[in-house]
Write a protein that holds these residues in place. Structure first.
Motif, PDB file in Angstrom:
ATOM      1  N   GLU A   1      23.435 -48.856  69.844  1.00 15.51           N
ATOM      2  CA  GLU A   1      23.605 -50.226  69.352  1.00 15.51           C
ATOM      3  C   GLU A   1      24.873 -50.865  69.925  1.00 15.51           C
ATOM      4  N   LEU A   2      25.924 -50.082  70.136  1.00 15.11           N
ATOM      5  CA  LEU A   2      27.158 -50.599  70.724  1.00 15.11           C
ATOM      6  C   LEU A   2      27.026 -50.815  72.228  1.00 15.11           C
ATOM      7  N   ALA A   3      26.008 -50.217  72.822  1.00 13.76           N
ATOM      8  CA  ALA A   3      25.779 -50.337  74.261  1.00 13.76           C
ATOM      9  C   ALA A   3      24.606 -51.266  74.560  1.00 13.76           C
ATOM     10  N   ASP A   4      24.395 -52.241  73.705  1.00 13.50           N
ATOM     11  CA  ASP A   4      23.313 -53.204  73.857  1.00 13.50           C
ATOM     12  C   ASP A   4      23.666 -54.204  74.957  1.00 13.50           C
ATOM     13  N   LEU A   5      22.796 -54.350  75.918  1.00 15.46           N
ATOM     14  CA  LEU A   5      23.039 -55.263  77.037  1.00 15.46           C
ATOM     15  C   LEU A   5      22.411 -56.636  76.851  1.00 15.46           C
ATOM     16  N   SER A   6      21.698 -56.856  75.783  1.00 17.47           N
ATOM     17  CA  SER A   6      21.034 -58.150  75.609  1.00 17.47           C
ATOM     18  C   SER A   6      22.069 -59.258  75.457  1.00 17.47           C
TER      19      SER A   6
END
Length: 177
Positions: free
Chosen positions: A163-168
């Motif tokens: 979740e912390l690495a979400d690219l959206s």
């Protein structure tokens, strides 16, 4: 019971261990230790082709087994995204990030260290190439000083979640596109 992110990390570790055993069983020489490389003017991000030298914030490089050169990432969020995807099963030899207590935030060069030993700051007021980033530090004391100046919360490598690495929405934060 293990959380889904914990299970993904365990699968990744098991895949890495299995690949090491397979290489040894095939009689191939094990690969030497990977050494961090330096950003050049033409060094581009593997995900989006952005030139790393043109953007602020911490950068990353991943060495996969069987590859002599690293895959570059213009942001630590992109690196974690690549590593934490459930379909990521390629064995990883090494992962390096920059110590942002030593590197210039606007034009980061050098100061590479093993990403798995670092601490990260999520939710600070400082942005990387694609907006909010995970600032990387070799020492917890440097991360704490950064938090005092810019806000955020401290995380260890294993605490970073998908979740912390979400690219959206990253392109919405890029003022240079």
């Amino acid at each position: 019971m293990c959380s889904p992110s914990s299970l993904r990390r365990r699968r990744l570790m098991l895949a890495m261990a299995g690949a090491t055993v397979l290489v040894a069983a095939c009689g191939k020489k094990p690969e030497g230790a990977a050494q961090p490389q330096e950003i050049e003017s033409a060094t581009a991000c593997v995900l989006d082709g952005m030139l790393l030298a043109d953007y602020p914030g911490p950068k990353a490089q991943i060495f996969y087994a069987g590859e002599a050169r690293p895959q570059w990432f213009c942001d630590t969020v992109e690196m974690f995204h690549a590593l934490l995807r459930p379909e990521q099963v390629r064995p990883v030899r090494a992962v390096f990030v920059q110590d942002m207590a030593r590197a210039d935030w606007e034009r980061p060069r050098g100061h590479w260290f093993d990403a798995t030993t670092g601490v990260y700051v999520a939710g600070s007021g400082r942005h990387g190439s694609m907006g909010p980033t995970l600032a990387s530090f070799r020492a917890e004391s440097d991360a704490s000083a950064f938090i005092a100046r810019h806000g955020g919360r401290l995380l260890r490598y294993a605490e970073v979640t998908p979740e912390l690495a979400d690219l959206s929405g990253g392109a919405m934060h890029d003022s240079r596109m």
